[in-house]
Structures are given as structure tokens and as C-alpha cells.
Enzyme design. Structure first.
Site, mmCIF file in Angstrom:
data_model
loop_
_atom_site.group_PDB
_atom_site.id
_atom_site.type_symbol
_atom_site.label_atom_id
_atom_site.label_comp_id
_atom_site.label_asym_id
_atom_site.label_seq_id
_atom_site.Cartn_x
_atom_site.Cartn_y
_atom_site.Cartn_z
ATOM 1 N N HIS A 246 8.112 1.806 21.924
ATOM 2 C CA HIS A 246 7.482 1.312 20.632
ATOM 3 C C HIS A 246 8.162 1.503 19.499
ATOM 4 O O HIS A 246 8.804 2.619 19.307
ATOM 5 C CB HIS A 246 5.998 2.213 20.530
ATOM 6 C CG HIS A 246 6.227 3.709 20.383
ATOM 7 N ND1 HIS A 246 6.527 4.314 19.004
ATOM 8 C CD2 HIS A 246 6.342 4.806 21.480
ATOM 9 C CE1 HIS A 246 6.634 5.484 19.320
ATOM 10 N NE2 HIS A 246 6.649 5.780 20.586
ATOM 11 N N ASP A 258 12.129 9.210 18.677
ATOM 12 C CA ASP A 258 10.563 8.634 19.055
ATOM 13 C C ASP A 258 10.229 7.754 18.238
ATOM 14 O O ASP A 258 9.473 7.882 17.183
ATOM 15 C CB ASP A 258 9.775 10.030 18.965
ATOM 16 C CG ASP A 258 8.312 9.635 19.377
ATOM 17 O OD1 ASP A 258 8.075 8.741 20.154
ATOM 18 O OD2 ASP A 258 7.368 10.176 19.009
ATOM 19 N N GLU A 292 2.115 2.447 19.227
ATOM 20 C CA GLU A 292 1.783 3.502 20.185
ATOM 21 C C GLU A 292 1.308 4.934 19.421
ATOM 22 O O GLU A 292 0.197 5.633 19.752
ATOM 23 C CB GLU A 292 2.999 3.914 20.859
ATOM 24 C CG GLU A 292 3.038 4.943 21.798
ATOM 25 C CD GLU A 292 3.023 6.244 21.610
ATOM 26 O OE1 GLU A 292 2.600 7.250 22.522
ATOM 27 O OE2 GLU A 292 3.372 6.606 20.589
ATOM 28 N N GLU A 293 1.747 5.179 18.265
ATOM 29 C CA GLU A 293 1.289 6.359 17.583
ATOM 30 C C GLU A 293 -0.077 6.160 16.920
ATOM 31 O O GLU A 293 -0.648 7.429 16.530
ATOM 32 C CB GLU A 293 2.475 6.617 16.209
ATOM 33 C CG GLU A 293 3.787 6.841 16.996
ATOM 34 C CD GLU A 293 4.037 8.196 17.838
ATOM 35 O OE1 GLU A 293 2.940 8.844 17.888
ATOM 36 O OE2 GLU A 293 5.161 8.455 18.082
ATOM 37 N N GLU A 319 9.949 7.045 26.216
ATOM 38 C CA GLU A 319 9.475 7.635 25.471
ATOM 39 C C GLU A 319 10.405 8.997 25.069
ATOM 40 O O GLU A 319 11.571 9.232 25.489
ATOM 41 C CB GLU A 319 8.095 8.486 25.789
ATOM 42 C CG GLU A 319 7.041 7.793 25.394
ATOM 43 C CD GLU A 319 6.673 7.635 23.730
ATOM 44 O OE1 GLU A 319 7.569 8.333 23.176
ATOM 45 O OE2 GLU A 319 5.843 6.924 23.092
ATOM 46 N N HIS A 392 8.259 14.782 16.053
ATOM 47 C CA HIS A 392 7.277 14.258 14.841
ATOM 48 C C HIS A 392 7.487 15.099 13.582
ATOM 49 O O HIS A 392 6.454 15.458 12.903
ATOM 50 C CB HIS A 392 6.030 14.454 15.330
ATOM 51 C CG HIS A 392 5.417 13.586 16.287
ATOM 52 N ND1 HIS A 392 3.930 13.325 16.968
ATOM 53 C CD2 HIS A 392 6.050 12.410 16.904
ATOM 54 C CE1 HIS A 392 3.834 12.306 17.577
ATOM 55 N NE2 HIS A 392 4.992 11.593 17.639
#
Length: 946
Positions: A246, A258, A292-293, A319, A392
């Protein structure tokens, strides 16, 4: 005569004392007046014996550390200078990652940056397609044509149900409010749920272990997928392998690893494969998904509505939740796909990760769920996981991505894709969890069936019984009981260190580096284990007998554990098979050495010293390899599982488990020099642990710039109440108020007010369902705004600042009707939210039907949460509802939360024109301490009676 007898008796006693003295000074279990028959006969002191054994263990740790973390050398050139063929290049991947994460920035769904990333990828893919066409023309005389290069851009709408924490077991003994709850059997428990309409929420107390699901109803519009297929033509298009990553990011992160890494790896694999001969058997589909998030919307859109979905037979998902180390295979659900992974050059994966992820203890999820649940696919889920401190956060940048990582993931993915397109049979793949798999120190991949595992485990059990029958193993009831108590002590004794840290007001002192947790808790674990061994040391028996019975009790413990876990049909039981087998080999080795010694006329005194090395080699080497993964995964994870989580206790218990399993023969070796020496070791470890904890509390801090504390900041404007407030929350129980909230209180010249998530469940609805982990300190920002703004109207106004907000999100009701016969009130809820994203609508109702196609409403009164996410310029949505009402005026009260679009990575000042929210977020960002990672956004919330 009597005198001669007495003299003889004195001589015999002196000889015994001399032999005993020598037995206590030598580490070999074999003693002879002429020579010592042992491979380690030079070890003549307690310290020397321990030093050599611990040095051997340390050597194993260092070797496995090197094997675990060694990555391939990064390749710069995209063409092999020798063969002229395309090759995988890490530098090509990094160019894409840098552009996505640094040049574009935060690619949150719905923002301009998401649109920019989409266009960049489309342009890049069109360039690759043209380059492949030119390469094909250049090679048109070759017998092997290049693959067909087909491309789609899918933009779709849809809905699906997302069950958060659906696998987790936990004890619910508190009021759970404003959550959509569903019992495991889709029925209300016998304990009735009090239900109140309008301004009230569910109040639930359920004091029992059970399953609960936090349910989110997802809606999405204009969700984008970019799709490329390489194939040999119609003959191989019927069976396709799907490769997914993604390109969107979460709030507060530029997403280099990510999942910019996954996107870059896929792009480079596509480049290489598009310049090779066409696949001979199966086509490959590259899915660059744009959501995706936002809870896996884009993957849901593809697997439920794209024209290629019915041709996909299996999926490989890429991922990341870290920035370093090798990627790991952590989910796999079919034997052929697991076997396919065995063809990669750098295998790293274990069914232990598969079992662990399946428990729901890891609060994370991937697109793999959508492909399995909605596409009924089998496949592989691979992710980078080391150094997830930066996951993140604003530090997920290319500069922190370890060299060799893209090459590692890329070469593995390329090899896997090549095998799956050239050789794999993708027809009739069946899901199974009855496969054992693990890598052997990264050299090769081991895979075997559950039936083979049963045979191997039965054989190991047979060896165990044979060792007892032949006397190689001699457990006693005393030693066996002591071993099970030792395991319990290993788990819970480290909590003493936790209590000391809490008493000193120093939680999470170990957080800044994974290995610090070992120093904080492992010595206390050994104090507990060795104390149990000291208490159970049989003073009536020789030290050798104590050694052998304890060594044998370890064999009993791991063999029993092997049987129990095998009975539970957990494929991860292979680890206990390794331990049982390793210790059994050590015991047989000891027996063999003893037999040889007896045959040569040596006197037996102790367990053979070399047998400890033999028994330690296999289990310790393998578990060391696994321990690095455990620490890499769990220690950083504690920084994001909630402020109420007992993370010190969790990590202490984990370290206790590691300490016990790490090198079991040490427990037997501790008896080698008698109870007095054992007691001294315990005292030494205890003093050492206390001294280290004291030094730690003085010199260490939990956080630093590269191991930050996660803080969430929300500037919320309540259009109903008129409040303008800053919400500050954190995601772990480490220091927070004194070092950070007080700083914000000084900045805004206002004291904060604490708000618990239980009594204020809607405070963080913008990021539902993750709001359940956040407790807030709230600061009134209105005085600060009025003192800082140059707008005199706002500065002098007595009206709430929210009165100045323009174009706020709205809900209106259309097509309203009421049927008195059925008691159903029907309406269409229409939402408009220009310049806002990620709207969340919450309401209480006994729904009979709705227009969402994801699932049926609950068959009882419930609190519903509907999250909507849309691509750029998606500024509205609608949903049809029918609910039980007391009359036509029994309106539906809906609370709407919407997130602003400003400020996602472009350093745009966060303000709405005319709202008066001038500089609030900028001030917060400028004063951010280096040890804090901020996730920040602005929201509005309002209530509508429809």
C-alpha cells in the site's frame, strides 16, 4: 591387632577426605590419582568452570546474533555488468521510497499528497511499461518473448465490517462505553445490557473471560488501486499470483518503510520481471493499493469488485512495522505457499510467529485479512519488524532504513514471484495451519506436515522413555517438582524488579533499547530459579546426584510441555521438541562418557562437564536466534498498547520466560559445587540486580529521539458546545504528565483537565476504534487563540470561537417516513464535508436494515459507529437506515466527527479560514521535545437530530 585396625581406619578416612577435597576442586566428574579423563580437565575452580560454560553460551549468542542480523550487500546497478541482464537494485527501491516519503510526505487517504503519490506511481509504471516495450522490440528476434504488460487504475466505492481485536481474550471488568460490541456467538449474554437512547451510551460490566469484538462499519468512496499484470497471455491468465503493498500512510508518518518499502520492492520486481522472458505457467498481478491505513479499504475494493479478482489464486503481502533487520514470514496458511517460500535466498520465518499473530495479542493487522476473508485466498504475509520504535512516527524515513534491508526483501520477493509464476501449481490451494515451518539460522527453510511432526514428537518421547529405562536420565520426584516450581519462579520473580521500579517512580526504564529489558529483569529471574533449586537441593545426596536428577528433570519438563502443546495441535510445538531432544542427547552423552570412564577404571564423581556443552548447543543456539525476534517485537510494542497496560509486568514475565528457556543445563550445573556455592551465586545475583536497578533509575531515561514516546494531539472544536480544546494523550504508561503536559500547560497558560476514555468515550472518535487506548489531558485553547490572533473581531468576540468556522460538516435527513404498523422509521442520512476527511458517525438505535452491504445490523439495540474514508475530493456520503422508533418524532441523534485536511506533512499552518485557530498546532509542533513522536490532527464534532 586393634591398633592396626584403628590405623587402617584412619588411613581410609584420610583417603576419603583427600578424594572429597579433590572432587570439590575439579570440574570433571571423573577422577583418578594419575590423570583426569575429561575434555575439560583444565577447569579446576568454581570460577573457571562457570567462566568456560558462560563463555560458550556467549559465543553461541554472538554467532546467532551475527546470523540473525546480517543482511545482503546493497546492489546499486539495475543491470548486471557481467550478464547484461536486469537485476534487483536496492538503490532503485530507495529512489522510490525517498520520493514518496520525503518529496511527497504524509500520504493520508483523502489528502492532496495521496493524490500526488497516486499520480507519481501511475507515471512511473507507464515509464516501466514503455521501457519494457522498447526492450521487447530490441529482443524481438529472441525465441522467448517478454511478458504482456497490462495496467488498470481502479476507483471504487464500498463498505465492509472491520472487527478490531476480534481474536483477543481479555477480562472486561470495567464499563465499556461507546463501542459497537458483539458477543462471540452473535447473541446477547444472559447478563442483560442496559440501553438508553440519545445522550446515553451502553454501560456494560462483564466479569468473565470471553471473546469481544470492537466492530467498525466502514464505508469508502473513490478508493484507488493501481494494478499491473505480467503474463504470457490468456493461457496463464486464468491462474494468477497477487503481490500487494500500500502507498498510503497513517496519520503522523511519512511511511518510508510502512509501506514505501513494499511499494518500491514491488516496483523493482516488476521492472526486472518485465525485462525477462514471460512467465511460463501463471501470471502475476501487482496491486499498489491506496488505502490500507484507513482499515484496509483498497484491498477490500480489489478483492470484492475488480475484474481480475476471480483469477487470483494466492497472495503475497509486503508490510512493515519496523525499519531494520530482515523481514519475517509471519502469516502463512497453505502448504504449497509455504513450500514456495522455501525457495527464497534469505529465508526468515517461523510458525511461532504465525501462532502468535493468530492469538490477537499483536495489536496490528494487514491487508492479508481482506484477501483471506473476502477472497478465500491462501498466501504469505511478510513484514519488516526490527526497530519498530519508529513505526507510525515522523521518523519512518529512508535515512533510518537499514542498508541491505530493501535488497533482502527484494531478492526474496523476486525469487518467490519467479517460482510462483514458473513452477507452482496454484489450482485448488487449501487453507491449513497443520504445517510446521522455520528457517535454520537463515541458511535454509524447514517445512514438514503435522503428521510428520506427530511422528517426530512420538520418536522424541520414545527416546525420553528409553533414556529413563537405560538410566541415562534419572529424574526424582523432588527434582521434577522443583523444575515446575522453577519455571513459575522464573515468570514471576522478575516482578520484584517491577515493584522496585514503581516504588522509585521509574516505569519503563528498559524501553530505550531492547537488551536493557534483559538487564533489568533477567538477574532477578535467575535469583528466583536458583532459589528454588537451592531449597530443593538434596543435601543427603552427592552434588553429582543433584546435578543428574536436575538435568533429568529438565528433560521431563520439556517433554511434558512438548506433549501438551502437541495435544493442543500447535505447530509451534517443534521448539519444545528441540529442547527435549537436545537435553536427551546431553544425557546420553553423559552416560556414554561415564561408561567409558568406568571401563577405564576411573572413579565417577560428577556429571561429565562436556555433556553440558552438548546439551546446551542445539537448544541455546536456536532459542538465541528466536530471542532476538521476541525482543525486537515485544519491547517496542509496549510503547503503543495503551496507558493502562501493565507493560513492566508484561516485559518482566517475558524476560523470565526467556531466562528459563535460554539455557536449561545451567540449572543443573548450579548444583555442581554444592549448596553453599549455590547460595553465594544467588546473593551475588541479587546484589547485582539491586545495584543495576539503582544505577538505572539514576542514569537512564525511557525515551530518546530514536526511541520516542508516542503522543497524540487533537485540536477539537465542538460545534454543539462551542468548546475549542486541545486533547493530549499517550500510548504507554511511561512518564507523561510532568515532562510534557506541564510544558503544554505553560505554553497555553492554562491548566489541563484529565478525561478518562470510560466517561468520555467520544473524545477521540476520529481514530475509532483505537481511541479505546487513549486517556486525555484537555487544555482550553480559546484564551490562547484570542491572545495571539490579529483578527480583532475574533479577539474581542464573546461568542464561541466555533461560531467562526465556515463550511462545517453537516448531516441532513432525506426521505423520512414512519410506519405505525411496524414501528419503523426510515430515512436517508446525507453527509457533506468539504475540506474534511475521515468522518465518523455514531448513534444508538435498534436497526432493522441499512444500505451497507457488509453485514446485517445487530438483532438488538446497539451503539453503531460508521467510519467513512474517501479519496481526494470525496466530500460526502449517504446511508439508508430503518430503525424501531416510538413514533414519527422519535428522531435519531447522530454525533459526527470529522478530521481536517491541513498539515499532513507539508508544514501547513493548521487553521480553518476565519475559525480563529491560529497557530495552535504549529506552537505544539515547535515545542515538541526530541523524545516525543507526535500524531496530530484537528477535528470538529457536532450533534444532529435527524
Amino acid at each position: 591387632m586393634a591398633t592396626a585396625a584403628a590405623l587402617k581406619q584412619r588411613n581410609q578416612k584420610a583417603t576419603q577426605q583427600k578424594d572429597s577435597s579433590r572432587e570439590n576442586s575439579l570440574d570433571s566428574h571423573l577422577y583418578d590419582p594419575k590423570k583426569v579423563h575429561s575434555a575439560f580437565s583444565g577447569t579446576k575452580t568454581v570460577l573457571g568452570a562457570w567462566a568456560r560454560l558462560l563463555a560458550f553460551i556467549a559465543m553461541l549468542v554472538l554467532i546467532t546474533y551475527r546470523l540473525h542480523y546480517t543482511l545482503p550487500t546493497a546492489v546499486v546497478e539495475g543491470t548486471n555488468p557481467t550478464t547484461g541482464q536486469a537485476q534487483f537494485s536496492e538503490e532503485n527501491v530507495r529512489k522510490i521510497v525517498r520520493h514518496l516519503s520525503s518529496d511527497i510526505g504524509y500520504r493520508v487517504v483523502g489528502t492532496e499528497q495521496e493524490l500526488e503519490a497516486k499520480q507519481y506511481l501511475i507515471n512511473r509504471l507507464e515509464t516501466l511499461k514503455e521501457e519494457a516495450r522498447i526492450e521487447g522490440l530490441r529482443r524481438e528476434q529472441d525465441l522467448a518473448p517478454l511478458p504482456n504488460f497490462d495496467m488498470w487504475v481502479q476507483v471504487g466505492d464500498g463498505s465492509h465490517r472491520f472487527d478490531f481485536m476480534s481474536k483477543a481474550h481479555f477480562l472486561a471488568g470495567v464499563n465499556l462505553q461507546q463501542f459497537s460490541l458483539e458477543h462471540q456467538d452473535n447473541a446477547i449474554p444472559s447478563y442483560s445490557l442496559p440501553f438508553l437512547r440519545n445522550n446515553n451510551r451502553f454501560s456494560l460490566t462483564y466479569k468473565a473471560y470471553t471473546h469481544w469484538k470492537f466492530v467498525v462499519m466502514k464505508m469508502y468512496t473513490n478508493m484507488t488501486n493501481i494494478i499491473v499484470r505480467l503474463s504470457c497471455g490468456p493461457e496463464c491468465d486464468q491462474n494468477s499470483i497477487l503481490l500487494n503493498s500500500h502507498y498510503d500512510t497513517t496519520l503522523g508518518s511519512p511511511g518510508a518503510v510502512d509501506d514505501g518499502l513494499g511499494v518500491g520492492v514491488m516496483m523493482e520486481v516488476l521492472r526486472v520481471m518485465s525485462r525477462r522472458p514471460a512467465p511460463k505457467k501463471n501470471s502475476i498481478i501487482f496491486l499498489f493499493n491506496g488505502g490500507e491505513e484507513s482499515l484496509q479499504d483498497a484491498s477490500h475494493s480489489f478483492i470484492t469488485s475488480h475484474e481480475l479478482k476471480d483469477n487470483v489464486r494466492a497472495v503475497v503481502n509486503l508490510e512493515a512495522c519496523g525499519t531494520a533487520g530482515p523481514e519475517i514470514l509471519f502469516q502463512a496458511n497453505s502448504r504449497p505457499m509455504i513450500d514456495a517460500y522455501g525457495t527464497v535466498p534469505y529465508p526468515h520465518g517461523t510458525v511461532l510467529a504465525n501462532d502468535l499473530f493468530a492469538t490477537g495479542l499483536i495489536l496490528s493487522d494487514t491487508d492479508f485479512r481482506q484477501f483471506v476473508d473476502h477472497g478465500n485466498l491462501t498466501g504469505l504475509d511478510m513484514a519488516v519488524y526490527k526497530n519498530s520504535y519508529l513505526y507510525h512516527t515522523h521518523l519512518d524515513l529512508d535515512e533510518y532504513m537499514e542498508s541491505g534491508l530493501p535488497q533482502h526483501m527484494g531478492e526474496n520477493t523476486l525469487a518467490l514471484s519467479t517460482y510462483l509464476t514458473e513452477k507452482a501449481d496454484l489450482v485448488n490451494l487449501e487453507k491449513t495451519d497443520d504445517v510446521v515451518f522455520f528457517d535454520f539460522f537463515g541458511f535454509f527453510f524447514v517445512t514438514y506436515s503435522w503428521s510428520m511432526a506427530l511422528l517426530l514428537h512420538a520418536s522424541i518421547g520414545g527416546l525420553f522413555l528409553f533414556s529413563i529405562a537405560t538410566g541415562a536420565s534419572r529424574p526424582t520426584v523432588r527434582s521434577t517438582i522443583s523444575m515446575f516450581l522453577t519455571f513459575v519462579a522464573a515468570l514471576f520473580t522478575p516482578i520484584i524488579s517491577v515493584i522496585l521500579l514503581e516504588a522509585l517512580g521509574k516505569p519503563m526504564q528498559w524501553f530505550s533499547h531492547e537488551w536493557l529489558a534483559v538487564l533489568h529483569f533477567a538477574p532477578m529471574a535467575f535469583v528466583g530459579m536458583l532459589t528454588i533449586q537451592y531449597l530443593f537441593h538434596d543435601k543427603k545426596a552427592s552434588t553429582g546426584a543433584n546435578e543428574l536428577s536436575t538435568y533429568s528433570a529438565l528433560q521431563v519438563f520439556f517433554t511434558v510441555l512438548l506433549g501438551l502443546v502437541t495435544y493442543a495441535r500447535r505447530a509451534g510445538s517443534y521448539v519444545f521438541a528441540i529442547y527435549s531432544l537436545g537435553i536427551t542427547i546431553g544425557l546420553f552423552f553423559n552416560q556414554k562418557r561415564t561408561a567409558i570412564a568406568k571401563a577405564e577404571g576411573f572413579e565417577i564423581q560428577r556429571v561429565d562437564y562436556a555433556s553440558y556443552f552438548v546439551g546446551t548447543l542445539i537448544p541455546t543456539a536456536y532459542f538465541s536466534f528466536c530471542t532476538f525476534s521476541l525482543l525486537d517485537l515485544f519491547v517496542p510494542l509496549t510503547g503503543r498498547i495503551g496507558a493502562d497496560a501493565p507493560v513492566d509486568h508484561i516485559v518482566a514475565i517475558l524476560i523470565g520466560f526467556i531466562a528459563f528457556v535460554f539455557s536449561p543445563p545451567v540449572l543443573a550445573f548450579a548444583h555442581r559445587f554444592g549448596a553453599a556455592v549455590l547460595r553465594k551465586i544467588i546473593v551475588f545475583l541479587l546484589i547485582g540486580q539491586l545495584v543495576f536497578l539503582l544505577i538505572s533509575t539514576i542514569s537512564l531515561t525511557p525515551y530518546n529521539e530514536l526511541h520516542p514516546k508516542r503522543v497524540f494531539v487533537q485540536h477539537l472544536r465542538n460545534l454543539t458546545s462551542g468548546a475549542s480544546q486541545l486533547y493530549v494523550a499517550h500510548a504507554d504508561p511511561g512518564p507523561f504528565y510532568e515532562p510534557y503536559v506541564t510544558q503544554l500547560e505553560t505554553l497555553f497558560s492554562t491548566e489541563s483537565v484529565f478525561r478518562s476514555p470510560v466517561n468520555n468515550p467520544g473524545d477521540w472518535n476520529a481514530i475509532y476504534p483505537f481511541n479505546q487506548f487513549l486517556e486525555s489531558h484537555v487544555i482550553d485553547t480559546a484564551p490562547y487563540i484570542k491572545s495571539q490572533t490579529a483578527n480583532k473581531t475574533i479577539a474581542n468576540s464573546q461568542a464561541p470561537l466555533t461560531d467562526f468556522i465556515h463550511s462545517a460538516p453537516r448531516l441532513i435527513a432525506e426521505n423520512v417516513s414512519y410506519d405505525p404498523e411496524t414501528g419503523l422509521r426510515r430515512l436517508t442520512v446525507l453527509c457533506t464535508h468539504p475540506d474534511y476527511i475521515w468522518t465518523v458517525a455514531g448513534f444508538d438505535a435498534h436497526l432493522e436494515s441499512w444500505s451497507l452491504t457488509s453485514s446485517e445490523p445487530f438483532p438488538h439495540p446497539s451503539h453503531y459507529v460508521i467510519r467513512h474514508v474517501g479519496g481526494h475530493m470525496s466530500d460526502g456520503w449517504r446511508v439508508d437506515l430503518a430503525y424501531r422508533a416510538s413514533g414519527p418524532d422519535d428522531k435519531l441523534m447522530v454525533e459526527l466527527t470529522a478530521m481536517e485536511t491541513e498539515g499532513f506533512g507539508k508544514d501547513t499552518e493548521r487553521e480553518l479560514i476565519g475559525s480563529g485557530d491560529i497557530g495552535v498546532m504549529r506552537s505544539v509542533l515547535k515545542t515538541r521535545p526530541p523524545w516525543v513522536a507526535l500524531t496530530y490532527f484537528g477535528t470538529t464534532v457536532s450533534r444532529f437530530h435527524l
